[in-house]
Each structure stands twice: as structure tokens, then as C-alpha cells.
Design a protein around this motif. Structure first.
Motif, PDB file in Angstrom:
ATOM      1  N   ASP A 276      -8.119 -61.430  37.439  1.00 36.38           N
ATOM      2  CA  ASP A 276      -8.232 -62.878  37.690  1.00 36.38           C
ATOM      3  C   ASP A 276      -9.838 -62.860  37.620  1.00 36.38           C
ATOM      4  O   ASP A 276     -10.358 -64.068  37.764  1.00 36.38           O
ATOM      5  N   GLY A 277     -10.652 -61.846  37.607  1.00 40.22           N
ATOM      6  CA  GLY A 277     -12.102 -61.659  37.384  1.00 40.22           C
ATOM      7  C   GLY A 277     -12.455 -62.050  36.169  1.00 40.22           C
ATOM      8  O   GLY A 277     -11.776 -61.872  35.048  1.00 40.22           O
ATOM      9  N   ARG A 278     -13.825 -62.595  36.084  1.00 36.17           N
ATOM     10  CA  ARG A 278     -14.341 -62.795  34.690  1.00 36.17           C
ATOM     11  C   ARG A 278     -14.996 -61.642  34.026  1.00 36.17           C
ATOM     12  O   ARG A 278     -15.734 -60.780  34.676  1.00 36.17           O
TER      13      ARG A 278
ATOM     14  N   ARG B  13      -1.792 -55.225  55.032  1.00 35.65           N
ATOM     15  CA  ARG B  13      -1.322 -55.887  56.066  1.00 35.65           C
ATOM     16  C   ARG B  13      -2.351 -57.367  56.368  1.00 35.65           C
ATOM     17  O   ARG B  13      -1.582 -58.348  56.395  1.00 35.65           O
ATOM     18  N   LEU B  14      -3.502 -57.373  56.240  1.00 39.35           N
ATOM     19  CA  LEU B  14      -4.331 -58.261  56.155  1.00 39.35           C
ATOM     20  C   LEU B  14      -4.083 -59.584  54.939  1.00 39.35           C
ATOM     21  O   LEU B  14      -3.821 -60.616  54.965  1.00 39.35           O
ATOM     22  N   ARG B  15      -3.979 -59.069  53.861  1.00 36.12           N
ATOM     23  CA  ARG B  15      -3.660 -59.944  52.603  1.00 36.12           C
ATOM     24  C   ARG B  15      -1.929 -60.574  53.158  1.00 36.12           C
ATOM     25  O   ARG B  15      -1.648 -61.993  52.741  1.00 36.12           O
TER      26      ARG B  15
ATOM     27  N   GLU C 172      -8.097 -63.897  48.484  1.00 38.24           N
ATOM     28  CA  GLU C 172      -7.303 -64.719  47.921  1.00 38.24           C
ATOM     29  C   GLU C 172      -7.749 -65.000  46.429  1.00 38.24           C
ATOM     30  O   GLU C 172      -6.779 -65.176  45.734  1.00 38.24           O
ATOM     31  N   ARG C 173      -8.871 -64.973  46.075  1.00 39.71           N
ATOM     32  CA  ARG C 173      -9.410 -65.168  44.588  1.00 39.71           C
ATOM     33  C   ARG C 173      -9.314 -63.985  43.786  1.00 39.71           C
ATOM     34  O   ARG C 173      -8.782 -64.312  42.670  1.00 39.71           O
ATOM     35  N   PHE C 174      -9.402 -62.875  44.570  1.00 43.51           N
ATOM     36  CA  PHE C 174      -9.317 -61.449  43.784  1.00 43.51           C
ATOM     37  C   PHE C 174      -8.430 -60.540  44.441  1.00 43.51           C
ATOM     38  O   PHE C 174      -9.078 -59.607  44.927  1.00 43.51           O
TER      39      PHE C 174
END
Length: 412
Positions: A409-411, A264-266, A374-376
């Protein structure tokens, strides 16, 4: 120190709350009895009533001893340094507290905090860019939850970048109660460092809160003494990063534990994030109780007579789970406070000693959660849930580490 209470203070203190609105306990398992105030309305009443004071010396006519002084001495802290823990803005009462609070309150108004948001976003993005991922795993407590708030408060106060690691080391030592020699060394380090920094900043002013406080002292020492100047920096930096760091760590784990709420938060971070941070502060807030307060006259709390001079402690965690105030309180619900502005919980306290940095803490948490998700978007725990390292300290709820996998999306 009961193991079940340390493991699950939320249900443990809830059981105490339903036994009585005030429970008599012994601090640390020994010593003089202490009254624990457990129910929401009574907690707010105690925190909002100026007939309760933080300093035992301000109870007229009784000559009470500060029970915390005994604890400080037991840690081996030299007499020279003990007052810097026992006589801070957090311990001041009445007009003294208001005088000290006003000197820093303008730096933490909602308007000033909002002006800091772009800088907080930039620092958050930089930390996420530099996460040291190894074998797909990173500890978000070590490399994100702690570095963000300590960087923000140090920039605001005026702690040079090269010295900020010292504050994190000292702050960590103060939490390790089983290592009193480390606590004594940390207190000495903080006090000596801050006194030296005041001298440096006096000779070389900057655009920071420390310079502003030095200016106040130098213009009129009756408004702010040199001792108060040092304790103010100590209180702001320690309180300004540890609690927020723990809120971010606790909050990330709570969201990972509740995938429906996380989804829900995303889906609507802008609309739901302010209310979600309030719910996280209620549901897994890092501060479980206030410091001691003392009744300056005979009072009635929860239907019980409290005698003048009696020490009390308000249980924030018990109040925040009181079904008399919160429907189904053990349910985690990020929409519980839909507008994000009403603060029903008492996670930041209440009354005269309400946390001066609450607006900044909320903003840092909002930015941290929003940017990380957002990033991950596929961030997930990297260890079984029962292996998450939770430090078990009375009165404090915080993670020792939070290893996660960031997703594709993580390194690596």
C-alpha cells in the motif's frame, strides 16, 4: 559513558539496581560523586519528596554550586545565554515551580488534549500522505516521528509554520554533545528567536499559548517575568517534541521487533493502544534519568543515609525494570496495563515535576501508531536489525533513523 551501558541501558542499569538501591557514580566520568537511585519505590520516594530540590541554591546554609553550570560553560555557551538553560521551569522548586506550572497546565489537561485529537489525526494523515518514499523505503524518524510532535507543539505554543524547521535544527544540535560549538549556536538562536517572537506576538496577538503568556506578563510582571516567558517557550517547544518523537521512533521499532505483540495490537487497536503506549513508555522510554536533585536535609534512601546537599539522580530506566514492581520486567507485553489509564511506570516522572505534557505525548503516540498501522499494515524494517541507527547518548534513548518498507500500500 560506558559503551555497554550506552548500548543496552535497560540491562546495564538493572545490574546496578541489583547491586545497591543507591550507587555512587561520577557524572560524565569525572567530577564530584553523584548518587544514582535505582529501585522503583526509592525513585518514586525521591521524586515525590519536596525535601529534594532541583536547584542547588535552594539547599539552605551550604552555598552549593550548580554542577550543571560547569557543564554549560564547558560547551562554550556565553554567560548571557547560560541562564536560559539553567533557570527554567524545570529547575524551579516549590512555589516558584507551581506558579510557572499553573500558567501552562490548563493547556495540557486531559479535556484540552482530547479536543486536540482531531487536529493530531489530520496532521498524522497529512504526513503519511506526503512520505517521500524512494525505492520503496522511507525513514520514519526523519519524515514522521519528528515532524508530528514538533508541528503539534508549535501550533499549540504559537510558532509560525515557516520557522518550525529552525527549532528542529536547534533541537538536534543540542543533542550532539560532541559538537559544543553547535550547542552554543543553537542556544543563542533559540533565545534570540524567542525574544523576537514575543515582540511580534505582542504587537499581533493570536489564539495561542504564547499570546496568553504575554497577556499574563503584561498584566502583572510579578506573576511571569520576561525572562521566564522566554524560558517557558524554550522548555515547552524542546521538551514537547523531542521526547515524543523519540517515543514514537522507539515504539515503532519495538513493535516491529515483537511481531506477536504487533499482531495483537493490529487486531484490537482501540482497546489495546492506550495500554500499549504505557508499556512502550516503560519498556523503551526515551528519558532514562532525571536531572540532579539535592537533599535539603539528612535523609535515608534505600537504607543509606544521604547527607544534606548530596546530589542525586533518579534512574527512571532502572525503576521501570525493577522486578519488585513489574513481573518479568524485560518482557514486552502491551497488555501489562489493560485499562490504559493506570500509570505504573515512571517514564514521565512522578511528583511535583511530573511531565506537564504527558497526556499530549500519549495521545500523539496513540494516534501515530494507530494511523500508521491502519494505513500500512505490512510495514517492515528495510535494513538488517543490527544496522538500525541508534544514537548513543547518556540519559537519552533514541533512534537516528528508522528505514522501513511500507508494503504494497506504500508509494514507490
Amino acid at each position: 559513558m560506558d559503551s555497554d551501558l550506552l548500548r543496552d541501558p535497560f540491562r546495564g542499569y538493572s545490574r546496578l539496581r541489583e547491586l545497591s538501591p543507591m550507587v555512587q557514580v561520577a557524572f560524565g566520568g569525572r567530577g564530584s560523586p553523584l548518587w544514582l537511585v535505582t529501585r522503583y519505590e526509592d525513585v518514586r520516594a525521591v521524586l515525590g519528596d519536596r525535601r529534594f530540590v532541583n536547584s542547588a541554591a535552594n539547599v539552605p546554609g551550604l552555598g552549593l554550586k550548580d554542577v550543571r553550570a560547569t557543564t554549560v560553560r564547558s560547551m562554550g555557551i556565553p554567560d548571557r545565554y547560560a541562564p536560559y538553560l539553567l533557570s527554567t521551569v524545570l529547575d524551579a522548586d516549590g512555589e516558584d515551580h507551581l506558579r510557572l506550572r499553573r500558567l501552562v497546565a490548563r493547556a495540557f489537561t486531559p479535556r484540552r488534549v482530547q479536543q486536540l485529537r482531531p487536529r493530531v489525526r489530520a496532521l498524522t494523515g497529512d504526513l503519511l500522505d506526503r512520505l517521500p518514499v524512494r525505492d520503496g523505503v522511507v525513514d520514519l524518524v526523519e519524515h514522521f516521528a519528528y515532524p508530528l510532535p514538533i508541528t503539534v507543539i508549535c501550533e499549540l505554543v504559537g510558532i509560525p509554520e515557516e520557522d518550525r524547521g529552525l527549532w528542529r535544527t536547534w533541537g538536534g544540535a543540542l543533542l550532539r554533545q560532541e559538537e559544543p560549538e553547535g550547542i552554543a549556536g543553537a542556544v543563542a538562536g533559540i533565545v534570540d528567536y524567542t525574544a523576537e517572537l514575543v515582540g511580534r506576538r505582542r504587537a499581533d496577538p493570536a489564539d495561542d499559548l504564547l499570546t496568553a503568556l504575554i497577556r499574563v506578563h503584561d498584566e502583572d510582571g510579578s506573576v511571569l517575568s520576561e525572562f521566564e516567558l522566554v524560558t517557558m517557550v524554550l522548555s515547552l517547544v524542546l521538551a514537547g517534541h523531542q521526547t515524543t518523537a523519540n517515543l514514537i521512533g522507539n515504539g515503532l521499532l519495538a513493535l516491529l521487533d515483537h511481531p506477536d505483540q504487533l499482531a495483537r495490537l493490529r487486531a484490537d487497536p482501540e482497546g489495546l493502544m492506550p495500554g500499549a503506549v504505557h508499556e512502550l513508555m516503560r519498556w523503551c522510554g526515551p528519558v532514562q534519568s532525571t536531572r540532579f536533585r539535592f537533599a535539603t536535609e539528612d535523609l535515608v534512601i534505600g537504607g543509606r543515609i544521604l547527607r544534606k546537599g548530596s546530589p542525586v539522580m533518579a534512574s527512571l530506566v532502572s525503576a521501570n525494570f525493577d522486578p519488585r514492581r513489574f513481573e518479568d520486567p524485560h518482557r514486552f507485553d502491551i497488555t501489562r496495563q489493560p485499562d490504559g489509564r493506570r500509570e505504573a511506570h515512571v517514564g514521565f516522572g512522578h511528583g511535583l515535576h511530573y511531565c506537564v505534557g504527558a497526556a499530549l505525548a500519549r495521545q500523539e503516540a496513540e494516534v501515530a501508531f494507530t494511523t500508521l498501522l491502519e494505513r500500512f499494515p505490512e510495514v517492515a524494517l528495510a535494513v538488517p536489525r543490527d544496522q538500525v541507527d541508534r544514537a548513543r547518548l547518556p540519559g537519552v534513548w533514541h533512534l537516528g533513523s528508522l528505514p522501513v518498507r511500507l508494503g504494497p500500500d506504500g508509494r514507490e
